[in-house]
Scaffold this active site. Structure first.
Site, short mmCIF file in Angstrom:
data_model
loop_
_atom_site.label_atom_id
_atom_site.label_comp_id
_atom_site.label_asym_id
_atom_site.label_seq_id
_atom_site.Cartn_x
_atom_site.Cartn_y
_atom_site.Cartn_z
N MET A 1 0.82 -1.21 0.00
CA MET A 1 0.00 0.00 0.00
C MET A 1 0.86 1.26 0.00
O MET A 1 2.05 1.23 0.30
CB MET A 1 -0.92 0.01 1.22
CG MET A 1 -1.95 -1.09 1.25
SD MET A 1 -2.99 -1.08 2.74
CE MET A 1 -4.00 0.37 2.43
N HIS A 2 0.22 2.39 -0.33
CA HIS A 2 0.69 3.75 -0.07
C HIS A 2 1.82 4.25 -0.98
O HIS A 2 2.10 5.45 -0.99
CB HIS A 2 1.16 3.91 1.38
CG HIS A 2 0.25 3.37 2.42
ND1 HIS A 2 -1.09 3.70 2.48
CD2 HIS A 2 0.47 2.52 3.45
CE1 HIS A 2 -1.65 3.07 3.50
NE2 HIS A 2 -0.73 2.34 4.09
N ASP B 1 -2.77 -4.95 -0.07
CA ASP B 1 -2.30 -6.23 0.49
C ASP B 1 -3.10 -6.66 1.71
O ASP B 1 -3.42 -7.84 1.87
CB ASP B 1 -0.80 -6.19 0.79
CG ASP B 1 -0.37 -5.02 1.67
OD1 ASP B 1 -1.23 -4.25 2.15
OD2 ASP B 1 0.86 -4.88 1.87
#
Length: 499
Positions: A81-82, A240
């Site tokens: 992520m991110h 995820d």
């Protein structure tokens, strides 16, 4: 027999699973990824490395497959992520991706809080402004690399860039978008208010899609490179943690996931988007239809155990290292450990707090220290469980995956500390399986993702809480919670002596 592929783009590797209609993993391939850390706090990767290794993995997977290319109906994705990937007007990458574990953006988090306001950020995005999220990274590029920022036409998250490379289509799914700090989590739309206040063109934000939505097919070029059919259907996939939840069957209220890797995650299914956890836990859109999930994080879960093993049992296997902990009673003979060796996330959000062993004396042996570490990690995870319960959530069944599911004593310890039934799955594939399940659902193999879960996931063993242990751990947990407040100021003062 038909098949789908789940692609899990992690930080250290991309893992690919070929799964048949019975939920059996037929073939598994893993390809390493390269991490770039030029300065302290910086963490980057070259997006082309993700693409090259995914193509290589798909090619290897197909070459081990004995069926026809057309038998592989779909591919979906799970991803770290991110991370920020910036593309120019020609859809070319402008710089290395800045990853989830990059911490250079403290000033940008303060900028967000000062400009947008903490309460407004929390109301719209359901999360606090933290260094790991995407928006602070976007602002960092705007503040520190203005020439690059001016060329940016869109941004993607890691797995979205890989999917774009395979299809030529730009999308981002809701579960990953909810971790950017740019999306209104309840409305499932990019926040014009946040963009306007921070001077960000909302046009940088890509089109949104459901995790199980078909967003394209494999391009002719990629079909040639991988051996797969260009009719292979490509689905958006998910973050995820969302895919990890799907791949562990966390699809109904009451079910919770505890994942013990380097860090630890407690993830609970939510049917509603209007709960208020005051930012103490993360709150994201799920990959399943019309659902959300809340998530608490222990920064150093398995990391604490690995750290301690490297000090006192470096030459041992983990099985050897954990021998005899079942002979130590709950409470490790009066020894408590806090797993703050890298700071702590939930519920403290404190980067300066550090670990403690409390109650040491000369009678304690290695096995008691080891048990104390396991209990301390589990107490930290229980902070999130307790937060959820305090908000009225029902948590009666916990799926345990990762390192914490590989030792029976630790599994029973989790049942006792969480005071809940703990389940170990017979085959644990986590996010990769979740991605495969999204593809299977998208290909209409099942009417619902829950039906897919019922078919694909099997329980190996369950652990019920032992009443007398629950009572002991309840008292010990109260003592554990006092350690943070008792040591926080000391740790801040002692930081000046660290090198």
């Amino acid at each position: 027999m038909k098949y789908v592929i789940g692609v899990d783009l992690g930080t250290s590797a991309v893992k690919l699973l070929l799964v048949n209609q019975d939920g059996k993993v037929v073939t598994e391939v893993s390809k390493d990824l390269h991490l770039i850390q030029e300065k302290t706090g910086y963490s980057e990767q070259n997006p082309q490395n993700w693409v090259d290794q995914t193509i290589s993995g798909l090619y290897e997977l197909y070459n081990q497959f004995e069926g026809e290319a057309e038998d592989i109906e779909g591919i979906s994705f799970s991803g770290q992520m991110h991370g920020l990937v910036l593309l120019d007007k020609n859809q070319e990458v402008l710089r290395n991706a800045i990853l989830w574990n990059d911490t250079r953006t403290t000033a940008e988090c303060q900028q967000i809080n000062d400009t947008v306001g903490k309460e407004r950020v929390l109301r719209i995005t359901k999360n606090q402004a933290l260094e790991g999220f995407t928006l602070p990274k976007l602002l960092w590029v705007k503040n520190h690399e203005p020439e690059i920022y001016r060329k940016a036409e869109t941004f993607l998250l890691p797995k979205d860039y890989v999917r774009f490379a395979l299809t030529g289509k730009l999308n981002m799914d809701y579960s990953d978008a909810s971790g950017t700090l740019l999306m209104d989590v309840r409305k499932k739309a990019w926040s014009k208010k946040i963009c306007d206040l921070l001077g960000i063109d909302i046009g940088l934000c890509p089109p949104l899609a459901e995790s199980y939505e078909e967003v394209g097919t494999l391009s002719s070029e990629m079909a040639d490179k991988t051996g797969l059919s260009k009719s292979t259907r490509i689905f958006a996939g998910g973050a995820d943690n969302a895919c990890g939840a799907i791949g562990s069957g966390i699809l109904t209220e009451g079910k919770t996931l505890v994942s013990t890797g380097t860090s630890g995650v407690v993830l609970a299914h939510e049917n509603r988007g209007d709960r208020n956890f005051q930012g103490k836990v993360h709150y994201f859109n799920h990959g399943a239809p019309d659902a959300y999930y809340t998530m608490g994080v222990t920064l150093a879960a398995g990391h604490s155990l690995t750290w301690f093993k490297n000090i006192v049992g470096k030459e041992e296997t983990f099985d050897q290292f954990l021998e005899n902990i079942d002979t130590v009673p709950p409470g490790a003979n009066g020894l408590l450990f806090t797993p703050f060796i890298a700071g702590e996330r939930t519920p403290y959000y404190d980067s300066s707090i550090r670990a403690s062993f409390i109650g040491m004396d000369s009678s304690h042996e290695k096995k008691e220290f080891v048990r104390a570490v396991l209990e301390g990690v589990t107490f930290s995870l229980n902070e999130s469980v307790r937060l959820f319960r305090d908000q009225g959530k029902r948590i009666d069944t916990i799926i345990s995956i990762g390192g914490g599911a590989k030792n029976e004593t630790w599994l029973q310890m989790q049942a006792d500390i969480f005071n809940a039934k703990v389940i170990k799955l017979s085959s644990e594939q986590g996010p990769g399986m979740g991605a495969a399940m999204l593809a299977a659902y998208g290909c209409d193999w099942f009417g619902t993702i829950q039906e897919c879960s019922n078919e694909f996931l099997q329980e190996e063993k369950s652990y019920e809480p032992i009443e007398e242990n629950v009572a002991i751990y309840e008292e010990l947990f109260k003592l554990y919670q006092q350690i943070y407040s008792s040591t926080a100021s000391l740790n801040k003062k002692i930081m000046q002596y660290r090198q």
